[in-house]
Scaffold this motif. Structure first.
Motif, PDB file in Angstrom:
ATOM      1  N   VAL A 194      19.940 -25.763 -44.981  1.00 41.62           N
ATOM      2  CA  VAL A 194      19.942 -24.398 -44.967  1.00 41.62           C
ATOM      3  C   VAL A 194      18.452 -23.648 -45.255  1.00 41.62           C
ATOM      4  CG1 VAL A 194      20.964 -23.666 -46.830  1.00 41.62           C
ATOM      5  CG2 VAL A 194      21.349 -22.236 -44.809  1.00 41.62           C
ATOM      6  N   LEU A 195      17.817 -24.406 -46.163  1.00 39.97           N
ATOM      7  CA  LEU A 195      16.732 -23.947 -46.684  1.00 39.97           C
ATOM      8  C   LEU A 195      15.405 -23.689 -45.979  1.00 39.97           C
ATOM      9  CD1 LEU A 195      16.520 -25.897 -50.003  1.00 39.97           C
ATOM     10  CD2 LEU A 195      17.007 -23.504 -50.022  1.00 39.97           C
ATOM     11  N   LYS A 196      15.688 -24.570 -44.884  1.00 40.33           N
ATOM     12  CA  LYS A 196      14.417 -24.215 -43.810  1.00 40.33           C
ATOM     13  C   LYS A 196      14.696 -22.774 -42.980  1.00 40.33           C
ATOM     14  CE  LYS A 196      17.378 -26.213 -39.840  1.00 40.33           C
ATOM     15  NZ  LYS A 196      17.287 -27.329 -38.906  1.00 40.33           N
ATOM     16  N   ASN A 197      15.656 -22.076 -42.910  1.00 40.39           N
ATOM     17  CA  ASN A 197      15.942 -20.761 -42.890  1.00 40.39           C
ATOM     18  C   ASN A 197      15.599 -19.651 -43.779  1.00 40.39           C
ATOM     19  OD1 ASN A 197      17.047 -21.615 -40.107  1.00 40.39           O
ATOM     20  ND2 ASN A 197      18.820 -22.257 -41.400  1.00 40.39           N
ATOM     21  N   TYR A 198      15.046 -20.010 -44.920  1.00 39.64           N
ATOM     22  CA  TYR A 198      14.617 -19.123 -45.831  1.00 39.64           C
ATOM     23  C   TYR A 198      13.150 -19.072 -46.133  1.00 39.64           C
ATOM     24  CZ  TYR A 198      19.549 -18.334 -47.599  1.00 39.64           C
ATOM     25  OH  TYR A 198      20.804 -17.968 -47.360  1.00 39.64           O
ATOM     26  N   SER A 199      12.469 -18.111 -46.804  1.00 46.50           N
ATOM     27  CA  SER A 199      11.146 -18.294 -47.191  1.00 46.50           C
ATOM     28  C   SER A 199      11.076 -17.506 -48.627  1.00 46.50           C
ATOM     29  CB  SER A 199      10.106 -17.325 -46.199  1.00 46.50           C
ATOM     30  OG  SER A 199      10.661 -16.057 -46.316  1.00 46.50           O
ATOM     31  N   SER A 200      10.268 -18.040 -49.393  1.00 46.07           N
ATOM     32  CA  SER A 200      10.123 -17.550 -50.827  1.00 46.07           C
ATOM     33  C   SER A 200       9.858 -16.035 -50.791  1.00 46.07           C
ATOM     34  CB  SER A 200       8.915 -18.324 -51.584  1.00 46.07           C
ATOM     35  OG  SER A 200       9.157 -19.625 -51.470  1.00 46.07           O
ATOM     36  N   GLU A 201       9.375 -15.263 -49.808  1.00 52.31           N
ATOM     37  CA  GLU A 201       9.092 -14.143 -49.769  1.00 52.31           C
ATOM     38  C   GLU A 201      10.415 -13.051 -49.489  1.00 52.31           C
ATOM     39  OE1 GLU A 201       7.400 -16.123 -48.094  1.00 52.31           O
ATOM     40  OE2 GLU A 201       5.381 -16.132 -49.133  1.00 52.31           O
TER      41      GLU A 201
ATOM     42  N   LYS B  54      15.994 -19.924 -54.342  1.00 52.55           N
ATOM     43  CA  LYS B  54      14.527 -19.855 -54.580  1.00 52.55           C
ATOM     44  C   LYS B  54      13.795 -21.167 -55.209  1.00 52.55           C
ATOM     45  CE  LYS B  54      10.860 -17.384 -56.598  1.00 52.55           C
ATOM     46  NZ  LYS B  54      10.315 -16.275 -57.403  1.00 52.55           N
ATOM     47  N   SER B  55      14.758 -21.510 -55.988  1.00 58.05           N
ATOM     48  CA  SER B  55      14.173 -22.524 -57.058  1.00 58.05           C
ATOM     49  C   SER B  55      14.488 -23.976 -56.423  1.00 58.05           C
ATOM     50  CB  SER B  55      15.299 -22.559 -58.258  1.00 58.05           C
ATOM     51  OG  SER B  55      14.830 -23.754 -59.226  1.00 58.05           O
ATOM     52  N   GLU B  56      15.297 -24.225 -55.544  1.00 57.54           N
ATOM     53  CA  GLU B  56      15.682 -25.304 -54.761  1.00 57.54           C
ATOM     54  C   GLU B  56      14.126 -25.453 -53.484  1.00 57.54           C
ATOM     55  OE1 GLU B  56      20.327 -25.931 -54.821  1.00 57.54           O
ATOM     56  OE2 GLU B  56      19.604 -24.671 -53.239  1.00 57.54           O
ATOM     57  N   LEU B  57      13.925 -24.272 -52.986  1.00 63.83           N
ATOM     58  CA  LEU B  57      13.213 -24.135 -52.020  1.00 63.83           C
ATOM     59  C   LEU B  57      11.632 -24.291 -52.607  1.00 63.83           C
ATOM     60  CD1 LEU B  57      12.535 -23.365 -49.057  1.00 63.83           C
ATOM     61  CD2 LEU B  57      12.190 -21.259 -50.006  1.00 63.83           C
ATOM     62  N   CYS B  58      11.291 -23.882 -53.846  1.00 57.47           N
ATOM     63  CA  CYS B  58      10.160 -23.970 -54.477  1.00 57.47           C
ATOM     64  C   CYS B  58      10.017 -25.759 -55.018  1.00 57.47           C
ATOM     65  CB  CYS B  58       9.948 -22.812 -55.511  1.00 57.47           C
ATOM     66  SG  CYS B  58       9.952 -21.282 -54.935  1.00 57.47           S
ATOM     67  N   LYS B  59      11.010 -25.974 -55.516  1.00 58.67           N
ATOM     68  CA  LYS B  59      10.881 -27.367 -56.345  1.00 58.67           C
ATOM     69  C   LYS B  59      11.078 -28.686 -55.378  1.00 58.67           C
ATOM     70  CE  LYS B  59      11.680 -24.885 -60.876  1.00 58.67           C
ATOM     71  NZ  LYS B  59      12.299 -24.732 -61.674  1.00 58.67           N
TER      72      LYS B  59
END
Length: 289
Positions: free
Chosen positions: A191-198, A178-183
């Motif tokens: 792999v972060l493109k397959n995740y969402s904050s929600e 989450k931290s990597e995705l947000c910051k």
């Protein structure tokens, strides 16, 4: 040069290998010198093995690390240390791992370290690009640490302690994602493109709740109460719950905290919670509380 090598092998991350010591801590065998030495050798083997993995990852990810606001200052990404030196360091680390495994002389510990190393090699080349698999591999790494520590001192691992470790590792791994995705977004980790904050928030809440639940059940387990000679271990749930909530707070409101290890070192509240937890266990052992 020495400072950069220390950064490359990520000595600060060795705190994660404290999971190797968990069986020693909860088995109450830390009064036996020979048992403590075995646990220390196993801890050292995992520290060097994890450093081997970190160096390998830095070699493979050095181009992407240059795009990260913090990782671009790593020795390989910044160009302070050469790739050829990093390969030499890999060979040195592997030699020391083999040395410690020879000293430990336990086939089960040997198998677990080899499994950990092989799993992380797969992670470095393939699994870190697969959604969910990347996080579950990290969680499995923590479980292997616990079992290696248990085999080294010849004790069994409670089912509830196993589940606590598993869900805590998932909580920490999802929190880091989450931290990597947000910051930093998707540019630094594919792999972060397959995740969402929600979705990650839901995973974090579920794994945090299950960690607290499983640890609570561990403290109430008849075998645990018999080993500690009291049922007052349940009150240590306060420290576990506060520590998890504190880290969730930092994750959402602190711009500086990106990694769980950084949080333990940087945040006084989290650091004191860890100390308080250990102190409370010792107070129970000496029948002070």
């Amino acid at each position: 040069m020495i400072k950069e090598v220390i950064k490359l092998i990520r000595v600060k991350q060795w705190i994660k290998n404290v999971f190797v010591i968990i069986p020693l801590f909860f088995s109450l065998k830390f009064t036996e010198l020979s048992v403590c030495i075995s646990a220390l050798y196993t801890f050292s083997a995992f520290c060097l093995t994890s450093s081997f993995v970190y160096v390998l990852n830095d070699i493979l990810d050095r181009e992407k690390d240059k795009l990260h606001p913090k990782k671009k200052y790593r020795p390989l990404a910044s160009g302070i240390l050469s790739v050829s030196f990093a390969f030499f360091l890999l060979a040195v680390l592997l030699c020391f791992v083999i040395l410690f495994l020879f000293i430990i002389n336990d086939n089960k510990v040997l198998y677990i370290v080899c499994l950990y190393l092989g799993m992380n090699l797969l992670y470095s080349f393939k699994l870190k690009h697969l959604v969910l698999a990347d996080v579950f591999v990290i969680a499995l790494g923590f479980i292997l640490r616990v079992y290696a520590g248990a085999y080294a001192i010849d004790v069994s691992v409670s089912s509830f302690l196993f589940m606590t470790t598993f869900f805590l590792a998932l909580f920490l791994a999802f929190s880091k994602r989450k931290s990597e995705l947000c910051k930093t977004g998707e540019s630094t980790r594919e792999v972060l493109k397959n995740y969402s904050s929600e979705v990650i928030n839901q995973y974090i809440i579920i794994s945090a709740g299950l960690t607290i639940l499983c640890y609570s059940l561990y403290t109430l387990e008849p075998h645990t109460i018999e080993r500690f000679g009291t049922n007052r271990l349940i009150y240590s749930v306060f420290f576990v719950t506060y520590g998890i909530f504190r880290y969730m707070y930092l994750l959402n409101f602190s711009e500086e905290i990106e990694d769980p290890t950084e949080a333990v070192y940087a945040d006084k509240g989290l650091f004191l919670t860890c100390l308080g937890f250990c102190a409370y266990i010792l107070l129970i052992l000496f029948n002070i509380v």
